[in-house]
Structure formats: C-alpha cells, structure tokens
Design a protein around this motif. Structure first.
Motif, short mmCIF file in Angstrom:
data_model
loop_
_atom_site.label_atom_id
_atom_site.label_comp_id
_atom_site.label_asym_id
_atom_site.label_seq_id
_atom_site.Cartn_x
_atom_site.Cartn_y
_atom_site.Cartn_z
N ASN A 98 -9.26 16.43 1.12
CA ASN A 98 -7.89 15.89 0.99
C ASN A 98 -6.82 16.82 1.56
OD1 ASN A 98 -8.71 13.54 -0.16
ND2 ASN A 98 -8.10 14.06 -2.25
N LEU A 99 -7.19 18.01 2.02
CA LEU A 99 -6.17 18.95 2.50
C LEU A 99 -5.54 18.44 3.79
CD1 LEU A 99 -8.19 22.22 1.82
CD2 LEU A 99 -6.05 21.57 0.66
N HIS A 100 -4.22 18.44 3.87
CA HIS A 100 -3.50 17.89 5.03
C HIS A 100 -2.09 18.46 5.04
CE1 HIS A 100 -2.35 15.43 1.59
NE2 HIS A 100 -1.16 15.40 2.19
N LEU A 101 -1.38 18.21 6.12
CA LEU A 101 0.04 18.60 6.20
C LEU A 101 0.86 17.32 6.32
CD1 LEU A 101 1.45 21.44 8.47
CD2 LEU A 101 2.72 19.32 8.05
N THR A 102 1.63 17.01 5.29
CA THR A 102 2.41 15.77 5.29
C THR A 102 3.61 15.88 6.23
OG1 THR A 102 1.81 15.34 3.00
CG2 THR A 102 3.70 14.14 3.84
N LEU A 103 3.76 14.87 7.09
CA LEU A 103 4.96 14.79 7.93
C LEU A 103 6.00 13.91 7.26
CD1 LEU A 103 3.16 14.32 11.37
CD2 LEU A 103 4.29 16.39 10.55
N ARG A 104 5.54 12.89 6.54
CA ARG A 104 6.48 11.98 5.89
C ARG A 104 5.75 11.17 4.84
NH1 ARG A 104 10.01 8.48 4.21
NH2 ARG A 104 11.99 8.39 5.40
N PHE A 105 6.20 11.27 3.59
CA PHE A 105 5.65 10.44 2.52
C PHE A 105 6.48 9.16 2.46
CE2 PHE A 105 5.67 9.04 -1.94
CZ PHE A 105 4.30 8.83 -2.10
N LEU A 106 5.82 8.00 2.43
CA LEU A 106 6.54 6.73 2.42
C LEU A 106 6.49 6.03 1.08
CD1 LEU A 106 5.04 6.02 5.81
CD2 LEU A 106 7.51 5.98 5.46
N GLY A 107 5.44 6.25 0.31
CA GLY A 107 5.29 5.51 -0.95
C GLY A 107 4.86 4.08 -0.67
N GLU A 108 5.15 3.18 -1.63
CA GLU A 108 4.71 1.78 -1.51
C GLU A 108 5.42 1.07 -0.35
OE1 GLU A 108 2.38 -0.18 -2.76
OE2 GLU A 108 1.68 1.55 -3.90
N VAL A 109 4.64 0.48 0.52
CA VAL A 109 5.16 -0.22 1.70
C VAL A 109 4.43 -1.55 1.78
CG1 VAL A 109 5.14 -0.13 4.22
CG2 VAL A 109 5.69 1.94 2.93
N ASP A 110 5.15 -2.66 2.03
CA ASP A 110 4.42 -3.94 2.12
C ASP A 110 3.78 -4.08 3.51
OD1 ASP A 110 6.21 -5.16 3.93
OD2 ASP A 110 7.50 -5.86 2.30
N SER A 111 2.94 -5.10 3.68
CA SER A 111 2.13 -5.14 4.90
C SER A 111 2.98 -5.41 6.14
CB SER A 111 0.97 -6.13 4.78
OG SER A 111 1.44 -7.35 4.32
N MET A 138 0.83 -1.21 0.00
CA MET A 138 0.00 0.00 0.00
C MET A 138 0.86 1.25 0.00
SD MET A 138 -1.19 -0.85 3.92
CE MET A 138 -2.82 -0.18 3.74
N ARG A 139 0.24 2.33 -0.53
CA ARG A 139 0.96 3.61 -0.61
C ARG A 139 0.59 4.41 0.64
NH1 ARG A 139 2.65 6.82 -5.17
NH2 ARG A 139 1.99 8.97 -4.91
N LEU A 140 1.60 4.76 1.43
CA LEU A 140 1.33 5.35 2.74
C LEU A 140 1.99 6.70 2.91
CD1 LEU A 140 1.94 2.25 5.09
CD2 LEU A 140 -0.25 3.13 4.26
N PHE A 141 1.39 7.53 3.77
CA PHE A 141 2.07 8.73 4.24
C PHE A 141 1.56 9.07 5.63
CE2 PHE A 141 -1.24 12.01 3.48
CZ PHE A 141 -2.07 11.35 2.58
N VAL A 142 2.39 9.79 6.38
CA VAL A 142 2.06 10.24 7.73
C VAL A 142 1.77 11.73 7.65
CG1 VAL A 142 2.92 10.44 10.10
CG2 VAL A 142 3.66 8.51 8.67
N ALA A 143 0.68 12.17 8.25
CA ALA A 143 0.30 13.57 8.08
C ALA A 143 -0.54 14.07 9.26
CB ALA A 143 -0.51 13.73 6.79
N LEU A 144 -0.67 15.38 9.33
CA LEU A 144 -1.65 16.01 10.21
C LEU A 144 -2.91 16.24 9.39
CD1 LEU A 144 0.44 18.87 11.89
CD2 LEU A 144 0.12 16.49 12.68
N SER A 145 -4.05 15.92 9.97
CA SER A 145 -5.31 16.32 9.34
C SER A 145 -5.55 17.78 9.72
CB SER A 145 -6.45 15.44 9.83
OG SER A 145 -6.56 15.55 11.23
N LEU A 146 -6.50 18.42 9.07
CA LEU A 146 -6.83 19.81 9.40
C LEU A 146 -8.29 19.86 9.81
CD1 LEU A 146 -5.12 21.51 6.33
CD2 LEU A 146 -4.23 21.39 8.67
N PRO A 147 -8.63 20.69 10.81
CA PRO A 147 -10.03 20.80 11.21
C PRO A 147 -10.90 21.24 10.02
CG PRO A 147 -8.60 21.99 12.75
CD PRO A 147 -7.74 21.56 11.59
#
Ligand code: 2AM
Length: 182
Positions: free
Chosen positions: A34-47, A1-10
């Motif tokens: 979809n508006l958010h603040l990315t902390l880290r984009f990971l891309g494709e990561v296996d389970s 799966m394609r993953l990223f870590v982010a802050l959501s916005l109110p």
C-alpha cells in the motif's frame, strides 16, 4: 467510489521502507503493497465525475522524472503525533506534475484542495503516543535515503476501507513523457 491520484513506488523501494516497520509503540504500519505518494486525494466521487476526471488526467502532458526519498519526519509531534512519513528530496518536476493533476481535477469540476501539497510517503499512523521511542527511532533512521529511482507514470487508485485496513486498486495508469532521467 473513493479515489485518489498517486505515484506508485518500485517494489525494491517499498521493501526497503517496509524494513523500517518496528520499534515504535502505537504505530499502525502501512502494508508494503500500500505504500505510495499521494498527489491528490479526492474522496467519494460518482461514476460520471470519475469518467470526467479520467479524461482530464489522460490529457496531462508532463515529463517523467527521478525521485529520491530522503529523511523521516512526522505530522504532529509529541503526544499529538499522527503519522510517520518518508520525506521527499526537493523535486520541481514532482511539483509540476502535482500542479497539473490539481488543474485536471478542477477541469473535471471537482472541488479544489486548499491545503498546500506536501510530498510524503506515509509509513505509519498512530493509534497511541509512541513516547520517547519516537525520538530514538527518528535518530536511528532519520538519515534514510532511497533513490533516485525513475517515475514514468502516475495512477488513479480506488480505495476500499476494510476492518483490516484499506485496500487500494489501480484503476488507471497514466504515462509520463519519457526522458532519460536515471
Ligand atoms: P496520507 O498518506 O497522508 O494519510 C489514500 O487514502 C491516500 O490519500 C493516503 O495516502 C492519504 O494520505 C491521502 N489522503 C489525503 N487526504 C485524505 C483524507 N482526508 N482522507 C483519507 N486519505 C487522505
């Protein structure tokens, strides 16, 4: 799966940002949800890696904080403009959290990010040159200031790329320590 870590916005913050979505030729606006603040984009990561990452992200111990969006800017300029973003007022607590996320990613055995973290909320990406309207637009909206608003969690998102644009799913919510910030 394609993953990223982010802050959501109110929602009210996303609504205010969403009102900025006109007057720029060539812009593909990010949908409000979809508006958010990315902390880290990971891309494709296996389970298996995703599970390890969830473990290390769960172990993060960092305080909540207040965030202010301040000003608009672009990545690239002139005919080479790539994206329009809302900038973030200087925020040591945000940098502290991002550094913790970066070391959680490393502990999970995923590759390090070489680029320096630049906090931003992408509002639009460009498929064509916006020309002189970009200068007018930045002049009109450049004094944007939204917040401070509280940040009490961060999230792991998955992203599915579709013809209509990406679809983000909240996979895991990680709480930050409660402190009376706002
Ligand atoms: P951006 O807003 O600056 O484009 C989900 O794709 C999030 O991850 C986006 O917010 C995007 O940042 C960020 N991201 C960082 N590097 C990326 C990459 N190489 N491909 C796609 N998204 C990336």
């Amino acid at each position: 799966m394609r993953l990223f870590v982010a802050l959501s916005l109110p929602e009210d913050v996303r609504e205010r940002l969403d009102m900025l979505d006109s007057g720029l030729p060539g812009a593909r606006w990010v949908a409000a949800e979809n508006l958010h603040l990315t902390l880290r984009f990971l891309g494709e990561v296996d389970s298996a890696q995703a599970r390890d990452l969830d473990d290390t992200l769960s172990a993060i111990d960092a305080p909540g904080f207040a965030l202010t969006l301040q000003g608009l800017a672009t990545f690239g300029d002139g005919a080479k403009v790539r994206a329009l973003y809302a900038d973030v007022a200087p925020n040591p607590a945000l940098l502290h959290l991002q550094a913790k996320v970066e070391s959680a990613v490393a502990r999970a055995g995923l590759p390090l990010e070489r680029r320096k973290f630049k906090p931003h909320v992408t509002l639009a990406r460009f498929k064509g040159d916006p020309g002189p309207k970009l200068g007018h637009y930045l002049g009109q909206h450049g004094l944007l200031r939204i917040g401070p608003f509280p940040v009490d969690h961060f999230l792991l998102y998955s992203s599915l790329l579709g013809a209509e644009g990406p679809h983000y799913t909240e996979e895991v919510v990680y709480d930050l320590e409660r402190v009376g910030v706002v």
